[in-house]
Design an enzyme around this catalytic site. Structure first.
Site, PDB file in Angstrom:
ATOM      1  N   GLU A  49       0.847  -1.205   0.000  1.00  0.00           N
ATOM      2  CA  GLU A  49       0.000   0.000   0.000  1.00  0.00           C
ATOM      3  C   GLU A  49       0.877   1.248   0.000  1.00  0.00           C
ATOM      4  OE1 GLU A  49      -2.613   1.619  -0.205  1.00  0.00           O
ATOM      5  OE2 GLU A  49      -4.339   0.815   0.861  1.00  0.00           O
TER       6      GLU A  49
ATOM      7  N   ILE B 106      -0.384   4.296   1.441  1.00  0.00           N
ATOM      8  CA  ILE B 106      -0.624   5.013   2.702  1.00  0.00           C
ATOM      9  C   ILE B 106      -1.803   4.409   3.462  1.00  0.00           C
ATOM     10  CG2 ILE B 106      -2.057   6.773   1.534  1.00  0.00           C
ATOM     11  CD1 ILE B 106      -0.788   8.826   3.518  1.00  0.00           C
TER      12      ILE B 106
ATOM     13  N   ASP C 195      -4.433   5.480   6.169  1.00  0.00           N
ATOM     14  CA  ASP C 195      -4.981   6.687   6.778  1.00  0.00           C
ATOM     15  C   ASP C 195      -5.924   6.232   7.906  1.00  0.00           C
ATOM     16  OD1 ASP C 195      -5.650   9.466   6.901  1.00  0.00           O
ATOM     17  OD2 ASP C 195      -7.333   9.175   5.562  1.00  0.00           O
TER      18      ASP C 195
ATOM     19  N   GLY D  51      -7.389   3.327   7.881  1.00  0.00           N
ATOM     20  CA  GLY D  51      -7.183   1.889   7.973  1.00  0.00           C
ATOM     21  C   GLY D  51      -8.291   1.069   7.326  1.00  0.00           C
TER      22      GLY D  51
ATOM     23  N   LYS E 175      -0.616   7.339   8.794  1.00  0.00           N
ATOM     24  CA  LYS E 175      -0.958   8.522   9.602  1.00  0.00           C
ATOM     25  C   LYS E 175      -1.562   8.026  10.909  1.00  0.00           C
ATOM     26  CE  LYS E 175      -2.354  11.426   5.687  1.00  0.00           C
ATOM     27  NZ  LYS E 175      -3.517  12.049   5.019  1.00  0.00           N
TER      28      LYS E 175
HETATM   29  P1  5GP Z   1      -7.834   4.692   4.448  1.00  0.00           P
HETATM   30  O1  5GP Z   1      -8.501   5.852   5.117  1.00  0.00           O
HETATM   31  O2  5GP Z   1      -8.822   3.692   3.991  1.00  0.00           O
HETATM   32  O3  5GP Z   1      -6.725   4.109   5.300  1.00  0.00           O
HETATM   33  O4  5GP Z   1      -7.114   5.268   3.161  1.00  0.00           O
HETATM   34  C1  5GP Z   1      -7.849   5.438   2.002  1.00  0.00           C
HETATM   35  C2  5GP Z   1      -7.044   5.981   0.870  1.00  0.00           C
HETATM   36  O5  5GP Z   1      -7.054   7.391   1.004  1.00  0.00           O
HETATM   37  C3  5GP Z   1      -5.572   5.635   0.738  1.00  0.00           C
HETATM   38  O6  5GP Z   1      -5.320   4.387   0.144  1.00  0.00           O
HETATM   39  C4  5GP Z   1      -5.134   6.760  -0.191  1.00  0.00           C
HETATM   40  O7  5GP Z   1      -5.452   6.448  -1.522  1.00  0.00           O
HETATM   41  C5  5GP Z   1      -5.996   7.914   0.284  1.00  0.00           C
HETATM   42  N1  5GP Z   1      -5.240   8.834   1.132  1.00  0.00           N
HETATM   43  C6  5GP Z   1      -5.267   8.955   2.468  1.00  0.00           C
HETATM   44  N2  5GP Z   1      -4.458   9.950   2.883  1.00  0.00           N
HETATM   45  C7  5GP Z   1      -3.891  10.450   1.758  1.00  0.00           C
HETATM   46  C8  5GP Z   1      -2.950  11.509   1.512  1.00  0.00           C
HETATM   47  O8  5GP Z   1      -2.436  12.197   2.416  1.00  0.00           O
HETATM   48  N3  5GP Z   1      -2.615  11.736   0.211  1.00  0.00           N
HETATM   49  C9  5GP Z   1      -3.144  11.019  -0.839  1.00  0.00           C
HETATM   50  N4  5GP Z   1      -2.754  11.339  -2.063  1.00  0.00           N
HETATM   51  N5  5GP Z   1      -4.031  10.014  -0.630  1.00  0.00           N
HETATM   52  C10 5GP Z   1      -4.386   9.740   0.646  1.00  0.00           C
END
Ligand code: 5GP
Length: 177
Positions: free
Chosen positions: A99, A101, A103, A105, A131
């Site tokens: 992966e 990132i 964020d 999860g 994060k």
């Molecule tokens: P989740 O919240 O499910 O962990 O992350 C969802 C998706 O949000 C990540 O796979 C990524 O594509 C996008 N994302 C989260 N934070 C960032 C960021 O700071 N920059 C970018 N470009 N995408 C992010």
């Protein structure tokens, strides 16, 4: 340009950490045979390419793509939808999800559930960035590049409205007021 970019992680630092992660993965999979790397599109394409080139462990590469429903489905803001599946069966294989990132999860947690249901020999996770302040779902990360603060980052595969993906470094993006 309406946004400003500040470098958070330089090209050199990324390369150094990617090499360390590849060495760790090589150590862990030394006696396990072939590994299946599953890159999560689009954000992980650069990380996956660099990581794979550093690996000595024999491996094949697959891609998967998901999208978050986001706030549009207000009852379940963490819902994730499969857009593109891997091409080959992963049953009985050693799998590493790669992966860009983590964020909240939700995405990684969805992928782990989806792929574990296909009965791989093992399933581990690798993310370049995390994060920690944004975490909503407890999901195991086996290989982690960097913890970063709660800012929007671009570059090295990551975008802002499809821009900045091919920057070689990771930058924090600030939108104009
Ligand atoms: P989740 O919240 O499910 O962990 O992350 C969802 C998706 O949000 C990540 O796979 C990524 O594509 C996008 N994302 C989260 N934070 C960032 C960021 O700071 N920059 C970018 N470009 N995408 C992010």
């Amino acid at each position: 340009m309406p946004e400003t970019l500040t470098t958070l992680i330089s090209e050199e630092l990324i390369a150094e950490r990617v090499a360390e992660l590849a060495a760790e993965i090589d150590r862990d999979y030394a006696d396990k045979g072939e590994l299946v790397l599953i890159g999560v599109l689009k954000g992980s394409f650069m990380f996956l390419a660099d990581l794979a080139r550093r690996l000595h462990t024999p491996h094949r590469v697959e891609f998967i793509s998901v999208s978050s429903y986001g706030d549009r489905v207000s009852e379940d803001p963490g819902a994730v939808r499969l857009i593109l599946d891997v091409r080959h069966d992963i049953g009985g294989r050693h799998v590493l999800v790669v992966e860009d990132i983590v964020d909240t999860g939700h995405t990684l947690s969805y992928l782990v559930r989806l792929l574990n249901a296909r009965l791989p020999a093992s399933l581990k996770t690798c993310t370049l960035l995390r994060k920690p302040d944004r975490s909503q779902v407890d999901v195991a990360i086996d290989y982690l590049g960097f913890d970063i603060p709660d800012v929007w980052v671009v570059g090295y595969g990551l975008d802002f409205a499809e821009r900045y993906r091919t920057l070689p470094r990771i930058c924090a993006l600030k939108q104009a007021e």
